[in-house]
Design a protein around this motif. Structure first.
Motif, PDB file in Angstrom:
ATOM      1  N   ASN A 172       0.361  -5.075   8.611  1.00  0.00           N
ATOM      2  CA  ASN A 172      -0.958  -5.698   8.723  1.00  0.00           C
ATOM      3  C   ASN A 172      -1.144  -6.427  10.042  1.00  0.00           C
ATOM      4  OD1 ASN A 172      -2.422  -4.920   6.461  1.00  0.00           O
ATOM      5  ND2 ASN A 172      -1.521  -6.504   5.158  1.00  0.00           N
ATOM      6  N   THR A 173      -0.084  -7.059  10.554  1.00  0.00           N
ATOM      7  CA  THR A 173      -0.205  -7.805  11.802  1.00  0.00           C
ATOM      8  C   THR A 173      -0.243  -6.891  13.017  1.00  0.00           C
ATOM      9  OG1 THR A 173       2.194  -8.127  11.946  1.00  0.00           O
ATOM     10  CG2 THR A 173       0.923  -9.833  10.820  1.00  0.00           C
ATOM     11  N   GLU A 174       0.254  -5.666  12.879  1.00  0.00           N
ATOM     12  CA  GLU A 174       0.243  -4.718  14.002  1.00  0.00           C
ATOM     13  C   GLU A 174      -0.576  -3.474  13.654  1.00  0.00           C
ATOM     14  OE1 GLU A 174       3.840  -5.622  16.823  1.00  0.00           O
ATOM     15  OE2 GLU A 174       4.545  -4.411  15.140  1.00  0.00           O
ATOM     16  N   ARG A 175      -1.552  -3.671  12.806  1.00  0.00           N
ATOM     17  CA  ARG A 175      -2.408  -2.566  12.370  1.00  0.00           C
ATOM     18  C   ARG A 175      -3.070  -1.864  13.563  1.00  0.00           C
ATOM     19  NH1 ARG A 175      -5.461  -1.421   7.586  1.00  0.00           N
ATOM     20  NH2 ARG A 175      -4.591  -3.315   6.635  1.00  0.00           N
ATOM     21  N   GLY A 176      -3.544  -2.640  14.540  1.00  0.00           N
ATOM     22  CA  GLY A 176      -4.229  -2.047  15.688  1.00  0.00           C
ATOM     23  C   GLY A 176      -3.358  -1.064  16.436  1.00  0.00           C
ATOM     24  N   GLY A 182      -2.659   6.811  15.841  1.00  0.00           N
ATOM     25  CA  GLY A 182      -3.060   7.837  14.885  1.00  0.00           C
ATOM     26  C   GLY A 182      -2.555   7.629  13.484  1.00  0.00           C
ATOM     27  N   GLY A 183      -1.906   6.492  13.211  1.00  0.00           N
ATOM     28  CA  GLY A 183      -1.422   6.211  11.871  1.00  0.00           C
ATOM     29  C   GLY A 183      -2.398   5.358  11.099  1.00  0.00           C
ATOM     30  N   PHE A 184      -2.003   4.931   9.909  1.00  0.00           N
ATOM     31  CA  PHE A 184      -2.838   4.062   9.101  1.00  0.00           C
ATOM     32  C   PHE A 184      -1.963   3.109   8.308  1.00  0.00           C
ATOM     33  CE2 PHE A 184      -1.929   7.723   6.411  1.00  0.00           C
ATOM     34  CZ  PHE A 184      -1.651   7.157   5.170  1.00  0.00           C
ATOM     35  N   VAL A 185      -2.570   2.033   7.836  1.00  0.00           N
ATOM     36  CA  VAL A 185      -1.881   1.047   7.008  1.00  0.00           C
ATOM     37  C   VAL A 185      -2.528   1.051   5.637  1.00  0.00           C
ATOM     38  CG1 VAL A 185      -1.333  -1.402   6.691  1.00  0.00           C
ATOM     39  CG2 VAL A 185      -1.284  -0.385   8.987  1.00  0.00           C
ATOM     40  N   SER A 186      -1.699   1.161   4.603  1.00  0.00           N
ATOM     41  CA  SER A 186      -2.216   1.233   3.235  1.00  0.00           C
ATOM     42  C   SER A 186      -1.373   0.374   2.316  1.00  0.00           C
ATOM     43  CB  SER A 186      -2.184   2.689   2.749  1.00  0.00           C
ATOM     44  OG  SER A 186      -2.469   2.769   1.363  1.00  0.00           O
ATOM     45  N   ASN A 187      -2.028  -0.229   1.325  1.00  0.00           N
ATOM     46  CA  ASN A 187      -1.307  -0.978   0.294  1.00  0.00           C
ATOM     47  C   ASN A 187      -1.015  -0.121  -0.933  1.00  0.00           C
ATOM     48  OD1 ASN A 187      -2.375  -3.115   2.041  1.00  0.00           O
ATOM     49  ND2 ASN A 187      -1.601  -4.477   0.452  1.00  0.00           N
ATOM     50  N   MET A 188      -1.275   1.159  -0.830  1.00  0.00           N
ATOM     51  CA  MET A 188      -0.964   2.084  -1.905  1.00  0.00           C
ATOM     52  C   MET A 188       0.116   3.051  -1.440  1.00  0.00           C
ATOM     53  SD  MET A 188      -2.870   1.205  -4.424  1.00  0.00           S
ATOM     54  CE  MET A 188      -2.814   2.673  -5.487  1.00  0.00           C
ATOM     55  N   ASP A 191       1.743  -3.037  -3.812  1.00  0.00           N
ATOM     56  CA  ASP A 191       0.907  -4.102  -3.260  1.00  0.00           C
ATOM     57  C   ASP A 191       1.424  -4.597  -1.917  1.00  0.00           C
ATOM     58  OD1 ASP A 191       3.203  -5.282  -4.116  1.00  0.00           O
ATOM     59  OD2 ASP A 191       2.245  -6.824  -5.334  1.00  0.00           O
ATOM     60  N   VAL A 192       2.274  -3.806  -1.252  1.00  0.00           N
ATOM     61  CA  VAL A 192       2.819  -4.164   0.057  1.00  0.00           C
ATOM     62  C   VAL A 192       2.218  -3.240   1.103  1.00  0.00           C
ATOM     63  CG1 VAL A 192       4.909  -4.332   1.462  1.00  0.00           C
ATOM     64  CG2 VAL A 192       4.986  -4.983  -0.953  1.00  0.00           C
ATOM     65  N   ALA A 193       1.741  -3.809   2.211  1.00  0.00           N
ATOM     66  CA  ALA A 193       1.189  -2.991   3.287  1.00  0.00           C
ATOM     67  C   ALA A 193       2.283  -2.109   3.886  1.00  0.00           C
ATOM     68  CB  ALA A 193       0.586  -3.884   4.355  1.00  0.00           C
ATOM     69  N   ARG A 194       1.965  -0.820   4.059  1.00  0.00           N
ATOM     70  CA  ARG A 194       2.950   0.130   4.573  1.00  0.00           C
ATOM     71  C   ARG A 194       2.316   1.048   5.610  1.00  0.00           C
ATOM     72  NH1 ARG A 194       7.539   0.358   1.239  1.00  0.00           N
ATOM     73  NH2 ARG A 194       7.290  -0.784  -0.727  1.00  0.00           N
ATOM     74  N   VAL A 195       3.115   1.428   6.602  1.00  0.00           N
ATOM     75  CA  VAL A 195       2.669   2.397   7.598  1.00  0.00           C
ATOM     76  C   VAL A 195       2.589   3.765   6.941  1.00  0.00           C
ATOM     77  CG1 VAL A 195       3.178   3.490   9.819  1.00  0.00           C
ATOM     78  CG2 VAL A 195       3.756   1.076   9.449  1.00  0.00           C
ATOM     79  N   ASN A 196       1.405   4.359   6.997  1.00  0.00           N
ATOM     80  CA  ASN A 196       1.159   5.660   6.367  1.00  0.00           C
ATOM     81  C   ASN A 196       1.557   5.659   4.887  1.00  0.00           C
ATOM     82  OD1 ASN A 196       0.445   6.290   8.962  1.00  0.00           O
ATOM     83  ND2 ASN A 196       1.908   7.936   9.231  1.00  0.00           N
ATOM     84  N   GLY A 197       1.436   4.498   4.238  1.00  0.00           N
ATOM     85  CA  GLY A 197       1.774   4.377   2.830  1.00  0.00           C
ATOM     86  C   GLY A 197       3.257   4.493   2.538  1.00  0.00           C
ATOM     87  N   GLN A 198       4.120   4.374   3.590  1.00  0.00           N
ATOM     88  CA  GLN A 198       5.550   4.609   3.399  1.00  0.00           C
ATOM     89  C   GLN A 198       6.425   3.422   3.787  1.00  0.00           C
ATOM     90  OE1 GLN A 198       6.855   8.586   4.898  1.00  0.00           O
ATOM     91  NE2 GLN A 198       4.685   8.920   5.338  1.00  0.00           N
ATOM     92  N   ALA A 200       7.360  -0.430   5.138  1.00  0.00           N
ATOM     93  CA  ALA A 200       6.818  -1.785   5.038  1.00  0.00           C
ATOM     94  C   ALA A 200       7.061  -2.624   6.285  1.00  0.00           C
ATOM     95  CB  ALA A 200       7.411  -2.483   3.827  1.00  0.00           C
ATOM     96  N   VAL A 201       7.512  -2.020   7.375  1.00  0.00           N
ATOM     97  CA  VAL A 201       7.607  -2.698   8.670  1.00  0.00           C
ATOM     98  C   VAL A 201       6.934  -1.835   9.727  1.00  0.00           C
ATOM     99  CG1 VAL A 201       9.684  -4.048   8.196  1.00  0.00           C
ATOM    100  CG2 VAL A 201       9.909  -1.720   9.067  1.00  0.00           C
ATOM    101  N   SER A 202       6.429  -2.483  10.779  1.00  0.00           N
ATOM    102  CA  SER A 202       5.686  -1.761  11.809  1.00  0.00           C
ATOM    103  C   SER A 202       6.547  -1.384  13.011  1.00  0.00           C
ATOM    104  CB  SER A 202       4.501  -2.601  12.285  1.00  0.00           C
ATOM    105  OG  SER A 202       4.932  -3.880  12.710  1.00  0.00           O
ATOM    106  N   ARG A 203       7.772  -1.898  13.058  1.00  0.00           N
ATOM    107  CA  ARG A 203       8.710  -1.504  14.110  1.00  0.00           C
ATOM    108  C   ARG A 203      10.068  -1.243  13.469  1.00  0.00           C
ATOM    109  NH1 ARG A 203       7.545  -5.402  19.415  1.00  0.00           N
ATOM    110  NH2 ARG A 203       5.363  -5.888  18.894  1.00  0.00           N
ATOM    111  N   ALA A 204      10.741  -0.201  13.915  1.00  0.00           N
ATOM    112  CA  ALA A 204      12.039   0.138  13.335  1.00  0.00           C
ATOM    113  C   ALA A 204      12.763   1.109  14.246  1.00  0.00           C
ATOM    114  CB  ALA A 204      11.873   0.754  11.943  1.00  0.00           C
TER     115      ALA A 204
END
Length: 287
Positions: A172-176, A182-188, A191-198, A200-204
């Motif tokens: 959520n904090t690095e959604r932009g 070309g990715g997306f952030v989804s809580n499905m 109930d945890v925000a995930r990159v492409n629904g997968q 739960a962290v935006s850097r790895a």
């Protein structure tokens, strides 16, 4: 570069005190050459059915006239191949950078990038998963360099006040950044925000299938370790999900032995029903 690394010697009493064997539970401790700085670690496997995916490093090494404290937590997901690789290579890669002694921050950033490239090129052996990382390099007991990717965290205690040295990289904090790639952030699902629904962290590190939408560049901070700093806590999110920074510092400060402090932190996280793998390193500075 090989000549430099050949002069590196470990100051810990045994290899198991430097890098613990990954099992359902491990702990250990060590100290620097003069005993003024001590560390302890504790790792506990979570309730998930997969093997332990948290790895760590905790040791002092000598390179020529320099003493380095090397500490890290690697929290893997979808397998232990990537965190195991990081345990073996990331800190060594930092020290191998030609710029390390003149510009440690740049050396750390370059080593993180090169290590991730090596992981991605070896994904057929390391698997499809990835890992967070938080690393701390203490140079001659005086300068501390901390870097992180993901949500494993480093917290300093300055006269008992908790100071977070890392940035939690959450979708959520690095959604932009994710959406620009070309990715997306989804809580499905869940109930945890995930990159492409997968994820739960935006850097790895790793995560080859998601890498085009992820970052692996670290946030980096450094501090001069003067007499006001008494300890450093590194831990995976298995601890931080159930405990805030000040609580962790307060618990660790009450116990002089850093190994016992690390074990008390992991035990408290379990008591609070943390279900994730829990890993913790406590470094105590002499005040």
């Amino acid at each position: 570069m090989v000549a430099v690394m050949s002069k590196l010697s470990c100051l810990s009493a045994s290899c198991t005190e430097c890098i613990g064997i990954q099992s359902s539970y491990s702990s250990g401790k060590g100290r620097n050459h003069d005993g003024h700085i001590r560390y302890g670690f504790s790792l506990v496997k979570g309730k998930a059915l997969h093997p332990m995916e948290d790895y760590h490093v905790a040791k002092f090494v000598q390179i020529d006239e320099h003493e380095l404290g090397l500490f890290a937590i690697y929290d893997g997901h979808l397998g232990n191949g990537v965190p195991s690789f990081l345990q073996k290579h990331l800190l060594d890669n930092i020290l191998k950078e030609d710029e390390f002694w003149v510009d440690p921050g740049r050396a750390i950033a370059k080593a993180y990038e090169k290590t991730d490239e090596a992981i991605l090129s070896n994904s057929s052996n390391l698997g499809r998963g990835g890992s967070t990382a938080v690393t701390a390099v203490l140079i001659n007991g005086q300068r501390l360099w901390v870097a992180n990717v993901g949500d494993s965290r480093a917290v300093l205690s300055q006269t008992g006040q908790a100071l977070q040295m890392t940035t939690d990289h959450e979708p959520n904090t690095e959604r932009g950044s994710i959406e620009r790639k070309g990715g997306f952030v989804s809580n499905m699902p869940g109930d945890v925000a995930r990159v492409n629904g997968q994820l739960a962290v935006s850097r790895a590190f790793g995560d080859k299938s998601l890498k085009s939408h992820l970052r692996s560049d670290p946030d980096i901070q450094d501090r001069h370790v003067d007499g006001s700093y008494d300890l450093l806590v590194l831990a995976s999110d298995g601890l931080w999900k159930v405990m805030d920074n000040q609580e962790a510092v307060d618990i660790a400060r009450r116990v002089k032995d850093p190994q016992k402090a690390a074990k008390q932190l992991t035990a408290e996280a379990l008591k609070r029903d943390s279900k994730d793998d829990i890993s913790c390193v406590v470094v105590r500075f002499r005040r």
